[in-house]
Design a protein around this motif. Structure first.
Motif, PDB file in Angstrom:
ATOM      1  N   ASP A  74       0.839  -1.590   0.025  1.00 50.46           N
ATOM      2  CA  ASP A  74      -0.387   0.465  -0.539  1.00 50.46           C
ATOM      3  C   ASP A  74       1.277   0.978  -0.165  1.00 50.46           C
ATOM      4  OD1 ASP A  74      -2.421  -1.843   0.356  1.00 50.46           O
ATOM      5  OD2 ASP A  74      -2.600  -1.115   2.024  1.00 50.46           O
ATOM      6  N   LYS A 109      -4.153   0.198   9.702  1.00 49.97           N
ATOM      7  CA  LYS A 109      -5.202  -0.034   8.617  1.00 49.97           C
ATOM      8  C   LYS A 109      -4.665  -1.225   7.599  1.00 49.97           C
ATOM      9  CE  LYS A 109      -6.825   4.569   7.299  1.00 49.97           C
ATOM     10  NZ  LYS A 109      -7.482   5.831   6.445  1.00 49.97           N
ATOM     11  N   SER A 110      -3.833  -1.535   7.644  1.00 47.97           N
ATOM     12  CA  SER A 110      -3.559  -2.782   7.381  1.00 47.97           C
ATOM     13  C   SER A 110      -3.874  -4.034   7.924  1.00 47.97           C
ATOM     14  CB  SER A 110      -1.757  -2.797   6.682  1.00 47.97           C
ATOM     15  OG  SER A 110      -1.305  -3.697   7.645  1.00 47.97           O
ATOM     16  N   ASN A 113      -7.645  -2.660  10.052  1.00 45.15           N
ATOM     17  CA  ASN A 113      -8.534  -0.996   8.734  1.00 45.15           C
ATOM     18  C   ASN A 113      -8.807  -0.213   9.764  1.00 45.15           C
ATOM     19  OD1 ASN A 113      -9.544  -0.935   6.922  1.00 45.15           O
ATOM     20  ND2 ASN A 113     -11.535  -1.837   6.607  1.00 45.15           N
ATOM     21  N   LYS A 114      -8.148   0.553  10.626  1.00 43.38           N
ATOM     22  CA  LYS A 114      -8.799   1.306  11.118  1.00 43.38           C
ATOM     23  C   LYS A 114      -7.157   2.677  10.978  1.00 43.38           C
ATOM     24  CE  LYS A 114     -11.881  -0.307  14.603  1.00 43.38           C
ATOM     25  NZ  LYS A 114     -11.631  -1.165  14.245  1.00 43.38           N
TER      26      LYS A 114
END
Length: 278
Positions: A74, A109-110, A113-114
């Motif tokens: 990402d 996030k990975s 997911n926050k």
């Protein structure tokens, strides 16, 4: 018609008696079974618990590894760990860990997911273990506090509850990205090297690696001769990256990730890592 005669000879009577067990025989048999069970059950339970810990460990390792790979993809950064742990030699030219906030955002996030807040924390599912939850050393001789682990400690004590009940976190410190794992969360045993591990992200290939070099066993005399500045007692507690049966250091267990990744017993080369947990 002549009635059938029943054989009541002494031989026939003796055979009938031998077909049954006496109360004494039953009690003796049950006693033997009880003794054997008492001797074998603790060992069987210990093996079962260790097997469960191994299964949970493998699952958590997979989750962290995939999260790091996703974070790297990402971000589009080839040397992701090196980039995140960048600490300028001359800190006057910039603040330490210039890229920390960016990297925390990508990593969490990975993972769950926050995003993060201004304190680099995920507000939801955050677990502050400094508030009373006791962590023990590898050999159960000491209780562990966050200060006993210094920069590594944040990944264990400031952690996040995953949907499967495990705790996982990242900490950028000591020029590394550390990944802390508690494979079964708040459940026992809550011991370093049993269900709690610290790893780092390799700065050369962004793969999961042991948090420390190969552990050493230091004598009490060697530990007493270690010099450290006031307030840095962790230098002594972490010396040698301990993971052994005898150490009384409060960081005993931080080196266990070295053996866990290799699946080797720290003190018996004929056994696998989880087969020899104390």
């Amino acid at each position: 018609m002549e009635k059938e005669k029943i054989d009541v000879s002494p031989l026939h009577s003796s055979m009938k008696k031998k077909a049954a067990f006496t109360l004494a025989e039953v009690l003796i048999t049950l006693g033997i079974i009880g003794v054997v069970a008492a001797m074998t059950m603790p060992s069987l339970i210990h093996k079962f618990q260790n097997k469960a810990l191994e299964t949970q460990y493998k699952k958590s390792i997979s989750v962290v590894s995939q999260a790091v790979l996703k974070a790297k993809a990402d971000s589009g950064i080839d040397n992701f760990a090196q980039y995140c742990a960048y600490y300028p030699y001359d800190i006057n030219s910039g603040k330490p860990y210039d890229h920390a906030k960016e990297c925390y955002e990508i990593l969490f996030k990975s993972l769950i997911n926050k995003g993060i807040n201004s304190n680099y924390k995920v507000t939801q599912n955050f677990v502050d273990r400094k508030r009373g939850e006791i962590i023990k050393t590898y050999n159960n001789k000491q209780s562990v506090a966050v200060n006993d682990l210094a920069g590594i400690g944040g990944s264990i004590f400031n952690t996040y509850a995953m949907p499967d009940g495990s705790y996982i976190s990242f900490e950028i410190n000591e020029r590394n990205i550390y990944a802390g794992i508690d494979t079964n969360g708040s459940k026992k045993p809550n011991k370093l090297g049993h269900d709690i591990f610290v790893f780092k992200i390799n700065s050369k290939n962004d793969a999961l690696a042991a948090a420390t070099n190969k552990p050493e066993i230091l004598s009490d005399e060697e530990l007493d001769n270690i010099e450290y500045d006031e307030g840095k007692e962790y230098v002594k507690e972490r010396a040698g990256n301990p993971c052994n049966l005898t150490s009384s250091q409060k960081a005993n267990g931080i080196g266990c990730s070295y053996y866990a990744l290799k699946n080797e017993c720290p003190y018996d080369s004929s056994k696998t890592y989880f087969d020899c947990l104390p």
